[in-house]
Design a protein around this motif. Structure first.
Motif, PDB file in Angstrom:
ATOM      1  N   LEU A  26      34.213  31.510  31.321  1.00 21.54           N
ATOM      2  CA  LEU A  26      34.900  32.723  31.790  1.00 21.54           C
ATOM      3  C   LEU A  26      35.803  32.423  32.980  1.00 21.54           C
ATOM      4  O   LEU A  26      36.797  33.122  33.205  1.00 21.54           O
ATOM      5  N   LEU A  27      35.459  31.408  33.736  1.00 21.67           N
ATOM      6  CA  LEU A  27      36.272  31.070  34.906  1.00 21.67           C
ATOM      7  C   LEU A  27      37.654  30.573  34.514  1.00 21.67           C
ATOM      8  O   LEU A  27      38.571  30.555  35.344  1.00 21.67           O
ATOM      9  N   ASN A  28      37.816  30.176  33.246  1.00 18.23           N
ATOM     10  CA  ASN A  28      39.146  29.796  32.778  1.00 18.23           C
ATOM     11  C   ASN A  28      40.047  30.999  32.581  1.00 18.23           C
ATOM     12  O   ASN A  28      41.264  30.848  32.489  1.00 18.23           O
ATOM     13  N   CYS A  29      39.441  32.181  32.500  1.00 20.26           N
ATOM     14  CA  CYS A  29      40.216  33.428  32.330  1.00 20.26           C
ATOM     15  C   CYS A  29      40.612  33.924  33.713  1.00 20.26           C
ATOM     16  O   CYS A  29      40.115  34.945  34.203  1.00 20.26           O
ATOM     17  N   SER A  30      41.492  33.227  34.337  1.00 23.33           N
ATOM     18  CA  SER A  30      41.762  33.432  35.762  1.00 23.33           C
ATOM     19  C   SER A  30      42.441  34.754  36.071  1.00 23.33           C
ATOM     20  O   SER A  30      42.520  35.149  37.235  1.00 23.33           O
ATOM     21  N   SER A  31      42.928  35.470  35.055  1.00 22.37           N
ATOM     22  CA  SER A  31      43.594  36.757  35.289  1.00 22.37           C
ATOM     23  C   SER A  31      42.675  37.957  35.071  1.00 22.37           C
ATOM     24  O   SER A  31      43.130  39.100  35.163  1.00 22.37           O
ATOM     25  N   LEU A  32      41.407  37.711  34.785  1.00 27.06           N
ATOM     26  CA  LEU A  32      40.492  38.819  34.489  1.00 27.06           C
ATOM     27  C   LEU A  32      40.390  39.796  35.660  1.00 27.06           C
ATOM     28  O   LEU A  32      40.189  39.386  36.804  1.00 27.06           O
ATOM     29  N   ARG A  41      21.917  41.849  25.090  1.00 23.32           N
ATOM     30  CA  ARG A  41      20.598  41.262  25.371  1.00 23.32           C
ATOM     31  C   ARG A  41      20.775  39.961  26.152  1.00 23.32           C
ATOM     32  O   ARG A  41      20.034  38.992  25.944  1.00 23.32           O
ATOM     33  N   LEU A  42      21.738  39.957  27.031  1.00 20.38           N
ATOM     34  CA  LEU A  42      22.007  38.778  27.843  1.00 20.38           C
ATOM     35  C   LEU A  42      20.875  38.561  28.843  1.00 20.38           C
ATOM     36  O   LEU A  42      20.420  39.515  29.491  1.00 20.38           O
ATOM     37  N   ARG A  43      20.427  37.346  28.971  1.00 20.41           N
ATOM     38  CA  ARG A  43      19.351  37.009  29.899  1.00 20.41           C
ATOM     39  C   ARG A  43      19.855  35.910  30.831  1.00 20.41           C
ATOM     40  O   ARG A  43      20.045  34.765  30.409  1.00 20.41           O
ATOM     41  N   ASP A  44      20.063  36.279  32.077  1.00 22.49           N
ATOM     42  CA  ASP A  44      20.659  35.328  33.018  1.00 22.49           C
ATOM     43  C   ASP A  44      20.425  35.853  34.430  1.00 22.49           C
ATOM     44  O   ASP A  44      20.019  37.006  34.623  1.00 22.49           O
ATOM     45  N   THR A  45      20.687  35.023  35.414  1.00 21.53           N
ATOM     46  CA  THR A  45      20.675  35.466  36.797  1.00 21.53           C
ATOM     47  C   THR A  45      22.021  36.114  37.127  1.00 21.53           C
ATOM     48  O   THR A  45      22.972  36.051  36.340  1.00 21.53           O
ATOM     49  N   PHE A  46      22.104  36.729  38.305  1.00 20.97           N
ATOM     50  CA  PHE A  46      23.344  37.394  38.685  1.00 20.97           C
ATOM     51  C   PHE A  46      24.481  36.365  38.773  1.00 20.97           C
ATOM     52  O   PHE A  46      24.318  35.309  39.384  1.00 20.97           O
ATOM     53  N   PRO A  47      25.635  36.648  38.170  1.00 17.31           N
ATOM     54  CA  PRO A  47      26.726  35.665  38.104  1.00 17.31           C
ATOM     55  C   PRO A  47      27.546  35.600  39.394  1.00 17.31           C
ATOM     56  O   PRO A  47      28.713  36.012  39.433  1.00 17.31           O
ATOM     57  N   PHE A  48      26.956  35.051  40.442  1.00 19.55           N
ATOM     58  CA  PHE A  48      27.685  34.898  41.700  1.00 19.55           C
ATOM     59  C   PHE A  48      28.965  34.080  41.513  1.00 19.55           C
ATOM     60  O   PHE A  48      29.946  34.273  42.230  1.00 19.55           O
ATOM     61  N   TRP A  49      28.953  33.196  40.551  1.00 24.28           N
ATOM     62  CA  TRP A  49      30.096  32.312  40.328  1.00 24.28           C
ATOM     63  C   TRP A  49      31.346  33.060  39.879  1.00 24.28           C
ATOM     64  O   TRP A  49      32.458  32.536  39.993  1.00 24.28           O
ATOM     65  N   LEU A  50      31.192  34.301  39.404  1.00 25.37           N
ATOM     66  CA  LEU A  50      32.376  35.067  39.008  1.00 25.37           C
ATOM     67  C   LEU A  50      33.264  35.422  40.196  1.00 25.37           C
ATOM     68  O   LEU A  50      34.397  35.879  40.016  1.00 25.37           O
ATOM     69  N   LYS A  51      32.768  35.223  41.413  1.00 25.12           N
ATOM     70  CA  LYS A  51      33.600  35.501  42.586  1.00 25.12           C
ATOM     71  C   LYS A  51      34.816  34.579  42.634  1.00 25.12           C
ATOM     72  O   LYS A  51      35.783  34.843  43.367  1.00 25.12           O
ATOM     73  N   ASP A  52      34.798  33.515  41.841  1.00 27.94           N
ATOM     74  CA  ASP A  52      35.945  32.613  41.793  1.00 27.94           C
ATOM     75  C   ASP A  52      37.083  33.158  40.948  1.00 27.94           C
ATOM     76  O   ASP A  52      38.154  32.546  40.884  1.00 27.94           O
ATOM     77  N   LEU A  53      36.863  34.299  40.284  1.00 30.30           N
ATOM     78  CA  LEU A  53      37.965  34.992  39.609  1.00 30.30           C
ATOM     79  C   LEU A  53      38.712  35.793  40.667  1.00 30.30           C
ATOM     80  O   LEU A  53      38.194  36.788  41.185  1.00 30.30           O
TER      81      LEU A  53
END
Length: 241
Positions: A26-32, A41-53
């Protein structure tokens, strides 16, 4: 998911049967600007890494199987550069929020358009015709809201397992029109800084473990049309000036 330089601005894959973790691609979608993953039914921790968008303005994760803390590992502000809408209800997020959690959020400033209405960000591309929508529990009802990136700011952390005190820094989010922290395990008093949210229309703090008195000046918020504080240990009433 995206190649470098992709111009994708909206990703809405809600109401599917998606499983697993969020792809880091998703980080490749830099214009999001808008990411909606609701009701999967996604199972994951909070996506802190999305702050790089750099332009992400709205993130909705409602009704999945996300878990763990929503506080950054260093326990500072959440630090998404342009985030205005965060909807994470109906998951299994846990932990407490640091007092500076809401510092430097984009929703801390109010901007008016030429008609005197709040707008959130610059949408100057008149060829952009897709209308982003979000299912928001607003004024006690679920309603589909359109044009979210140009209208308002909202927070919905309801139906998780968050605890500790509600940070006073929440009062910095001047552009909030809806705040839902219900059905958690928040303790302590209601922040007096909520009185600074002059655009607030909907406030739900019900079904927590809050105590103390209700800030009287909440009753003077001109646009506050819906408020729920049931199933706490609060006393007092709001009064208008």
């Amino acid at each position: 998911m995206c190649y470098d330089g992709a111009l994708l601005q909206t990703l809405d894959v809600g109401y599917n049967q998606l499983i697993g973790k969020l792809p880091r691609s998703l980080l490749n979608c830099s214009s999001l600007r808008f990411v909606s993953l609701d009701h999967n039914r996604l199972r994951d921790t909070f996506p802190f890494w999305l702050k790089d968008l750099p332009d992400l303005q709205a993130l909705t994760l409602r009704s999945n199987k996300f878990y763990g803390p929503i506080s950054p590992p260093h326990q500072g502000p959440l630090a998404f550069p342009k985030l205005r809408i965060l909807e994470i209800s109906d998951n299994n997020f846990t932990g407490s929020l640091p007092q500076n959690y809401f510092v430097n959020w984009e929703a801390s400033s109010i901007q008016m358009d030429e008609d005197g209405r709040i707008y959130m960000g610059n949408y100057n591309n008149h060829n952009y015709v897709y209308e982003d929508t979000i299912d928001l529990q607003y004024k006690g009802l679920y309603m589909e809201q359109g044009k979210i990136l140009t209208s308002y700011a909202t927070l919905d952390f309801s139906r998780n397992n968050l605890e500790g005190q509600i940070p006073e820094s929440i009062g910095l989010l001047k552009a909030l029109i809806a705040l839902n922290l219900s059905n958690n395990a928040f303790t302590g008093h209601i922040p007096l800084s909520l009185e600074n949210l002059t655009e607030l229309e909907s406030l739900d703090l019900s079904r927590n473990n809050l105590s103390g008195t209700i800030p009287k000046r909440l009753g003077s918020l001109s646009f506050l049309a819906y408020i729920s504080m049931a199933h706490n240990k609060l006393k007092g009433e709001m009064i208008s000036p």
